[in-house]
Design a protein around this motif. Structure first.
Motif, short mmCIF file in Angstrom:
data_model
loop_
_atom_site.label_atom_id
_atom_site.label_comp_id
_atom_site.label_asym_id
_atom_site.label_seq_id
_atom_site.Cartn_x
_atom_site.Cartn_y
_atom_site.Cartn_z
N PHE A 182 12.44 18.62 -16.81
CA PHE A 182 11.03 18.56 -17.15
C PHE A 182 10.40 19.94 -17.02
CE2 PHE A 182 6.63 18.12 -15.62
CZ PHE A 182 6.05 17.51 -16.71
N LEU A 183 10.71 20.64 -15.91
CA LEU A 183 10.16 21.99 -15.74
C LEU A 183 10.65 22.94 -16.82
CD1 LEU A 183 10.25 22.53 -11.87
CD2 LEU A 183 8.27 22.14 -13.33
N GLN A 184 11.94 22.87 -17.16
CA GLN A 184 12.47 23.72 -18.21
C GLN A 184 11.77 23.42 -19.55
OE1 GLN A 184 16.66 22.98 -18.25
NE2 GLN A 184 17.11 24.55 -16.72
N GLU A 189 8.01 25.02 -23.79
CA GLU A 189 6.81 24.66 -24.53
C GLU A 189 5.74 25.73 -24.41
OE1 GLU A 189 3.41 21.27 -24.09
OE2 GLU A 189 5.48 20.63 -23.81
N GLN A 190 5.59 26.32 -23.22
CA GLN A 190 4.58 27.35 -23.05
C GLN A 190 4.98 28.61 -23.76
OE1 GLN A 190 4.02 27.77 -18.84
NE2 GLN A 190 2.79 25.92 -18.69
#
Length: 190
Positions: A182-184, A189-190
């Motif tokens: 999820f963090l990756q 995405e950012q």
């Protein structure tokens, strides 16, 4: 759960024993048995109402000698500790657990306020009807395993709560394992 339910079941069985002895007192007063064997017959009739639950009923004098008995009771005198709790300490009841080959029993000792006709007549002649009240001691043994039925809703609630806790733990484990991905994905995405 185990530490809470067991005392609840024992208290429930002790209350049932108290009701059983009250029914026996009422039946004895109604039938007015003249001696121990007649009182045994009354106890047998009362015990038949709850035959699946009752292992035995015994009635003893204040010295612990058995006057009347029914069921699988042994002929030995009542335990001194139970007699002392009722007679000396003025306890309302004495409760003990006994393990037998047939399972665990809750043995409840209670005062039995009934006198045979000759005892009532003798007391009136001796003391002019005034004196300390005399009573007998009743011991009722009920099966512990049969008394757990009313506590089934507690066990069901425990099972549901346990399954919900396991499901929550599985969800938290899955979330923890997927958190790195999820963090990756957020960084990409950012």
């Amino acid at each position: 759960f185990r530490y809470v339910v067991r005392p609840l079941v024992i208290d429930h069985v002790a209350d049932q024993a108290g009701q059983l002895v009250s029914r026996l007192e009422l039946a004895a007063r109604t039938g007015d048995p003249a001696d121990g064997p007649a009182l045994s017959a009354v106890a047998e009739a009362v015990g038949r109402e709850q035959a699946d639950d009752v292992a035995w009923i015994r009635v003893a004098d204040q010295d612990g000698r058995i006057i009347a008995s029914t069921g699988s009771a042994s002929g030995e005198a009542l335990p001194r500790a139970a007699l002392d709790a009722i007679l000396r300490d003025r306890a309302q009841r004495s409760v003990a657990m006994r393990t037998t080959p047939g399972g665990e029993l809750v043995v409840v000792t209670l005062p039995f306020r009934f006198q045979f006709p000759d005892e009532r007549a003798g007391r009136v002649r001796e003391q002019g009807g005034v004196g300390r009240p005399r009573f007998k001691i009743a011991e009722a043994a009920l099966r512990f395993d049969n008394a757990e039925g009313p506590f089934w809703p507690l066990r069901r609630a425990l099972a549901v709560s346990l399954l919900a806790a396991i499901a929550l733990l599985a969800a938290m484990t899955a979330f923890t394992l997927q958190f790195g991905r999820f963090l990756q994905a957020r960084q990409v995405e950012q």
